[in-house]
Design an enzyme around this catalytic site. Structure first.
Site, mmCIF file in Angstrom:
data_model
loop_
_atom_site.group_PDB
_atom_site.id
_atom_site.type_symbol
_atom_site.label_atom_id
_atom_site.label_comp_id
_atom_site.label_asym_id
_atom_site.label_seq_id
_atom_site.Cartn_x
_atom_site.Cartn_y
_atom_site.Cartn_z
ATOM 1 N N ASN A 126 0.851 -1.192 0.000
ATOM 2 C CA ASN A 126 0.000 0.000 0.000
ATOM 3 C C ASN A 126 0.889 1.245 0.000
ATOM 4 O O ASN A 126 2.034 1.200 0.454
ATOM 5 C CB ASN A 126 -0.848 -0.003 1.278
ATOM 6 C CG ASN A 126 -1.789 1.189 1.359
ATOM 7 O OD1 ASN A 126 -2.449 1.548 0.380
ATOM 8 N ND2 ASN A 126 -1.852 1.816 2.521
ATOM 9 N N HIS A 158 0.781 5.125 1.522
ATOM 10 C CA HIS A 158 0.043 5.962 2.469
ATOM 11 C C HIS A 158 0.677 7.352 2.474
ATOM 12 O O HIS A 158 1.904 7.469 2.566
ATOM 13 C CB HIS A 158 0.095 5.347 3.872
ATOM 14 C CG HIS A 158 -0.676 6.154 4.867
ATOM 15 N ND1 HIS A 158 -2.061 6.127 4.919
ATOM 16 C CD2 HIS A 158 -0.282 7.041 5.803
ATOM 17 C CE1 HIS A 158 -2.469 6.962 5.854
ATOM 18 N NE2 HIS A 158 -1.413 7.526 6.407
HETATM 19 C C1 GRF Z 1 -2.635 8.869 -2.739
HETATM 20 O O1 GRF Z 1 -2.341 10.061 -2.074
HETATM 21 C C2 GRF Z 1 -2.280 7.694 -1.873
HETATM 22 O O2 GRF Z 1 -1.206 7.925 -1.036
HETATM 23 C C3 GRF Z 1 -3.523 7.521 -1.037
HETATM 24 O O3 GRF Z 1 -4.593 7.842 -1.894
HETATM 25 C C4 GRF Z 1 -4.128 8.685 -2.931
HETATM 26 C C5 GRF Z 1 -4.443 7.991 -4.211
HETATM 27 O O4 GRF Z 1 -4.172 8.770 -5.340
HETATM 28 N N1 GRF Z 1 -3.560 6.188 -0.501
HETATM 29 P P1 GRF Z 1 -4.247 8.109 -6.780
HETATM 30 O O5 GRF Z 1 -5.630 7.469 -6.926
HETATM 31 O O6 GRF Z 1 -3.144 7.093 -6.888
HETATM 32 O O7 GRF Z 1 -4.086 9.241 -7.726
#
Ligand code: GRF
Length: 202
Positions: free
Chosen positions: A112, A114
């Site tokens: 994941n 974050h």
């Molecule tokens: C990102 O900021 C990620 O860290 C978080 O959700 C956001 C997703 O952005 N988990 P994307 O859909 O990859 O543009």
């Protein structure tokens, strides 16, 4: 390298999908010995699905509202994901908490990203919380997924400064730019066999 040596990756998204796109572009530029074999979204209108379709990647929409509970939604996710026999499952802005059964099934091959320097600021609204806490540094973390939310062994982090003039939006944009570097880097290490999770005591 033949296709059998390449890591099979399934990506889970809920929205924009910019991290998925960054990983896909790194693969397209032959920087990662991997293939994204499917993109799965729990939202039919996730913008990342359009990109995936145009890139010729198999897509699935599995809407959580269609299931009576988390366990049955997760079982369907698991069934679809496993049909692709992935070596790695990548959560890229996937906004559902996954059940213990799901996490245990993919332990060691589920990662994941974050948007904070974990263990600081697990959960939501990380950018505003970092500003409110007066942090001078903020960032993003790629980690193996464990059952506790936003926990698990850290693979890579990127740090950015928090500026006095920052709003949630400007800070999020600075962090996102780094996310697009560290997520492909993490997938590359795993695809090249340079990063495996540390064994855990059961
Ligand atoms: C990102 O900021 C990620 O860290 C978080 O959700 C956001 C997703 O952005 N988990 P994307 O859909 O990859 O543009």
């Amino acid at each position: 390298m033949s296709s059998t040596d390449r890591l099979r990756v399934v990506v889970l998204i809920s929205g924009r999908g910019s991290n998925f796109i960054a990983i896909h572009q790194a693969i397209a530029e032959q920087r990662i010995p991997a293939d994204i074999v499917a993109v799965i979204s729990n939202k039919a209108d996730a913008a990342g699905l359009d990109y995936a379709r145009q890139a010729g990647i198999a897509t699935h929409v599995i809407e959580h509202q269609a299931f009576p509970d988390r366990a049955s939604f997760d079982r369907e996710m698991l069934r679809v994901i496993d049909s692709y026999q992935p070596g790695l499952v990548v959560l890229a802005g996937f906004m559902r908490i996954l059940s213990g059964e799901f996490v245990r099934h993919y332990r060691g091959r589920l990662i994941n990203i974050h948007p904070s320097l974990l263990p600081r600021f697990p959960g939501l609204n990380t950018h505003q919380r970092a500003i409110d806490a007066g942090e001078q540094e903020h960032g993003a973390t790629v980690h193996f997924v464990e059952e506790e939310v936003d926990s698990g062994e850290i693979i890579i982090q990127a740090r950015v400064p928090v500026l006095a003039s920052d709003t949630e939006e400007t800070l999020a944009a600075r962090v996102l730019e780094q996310e697009h570097k560290i997520y492909p880097a993490a997938v590359k290490w795993i695809a090249e066999g340079k990063k495996t999770p540390k064994p855990t005591m059961e």
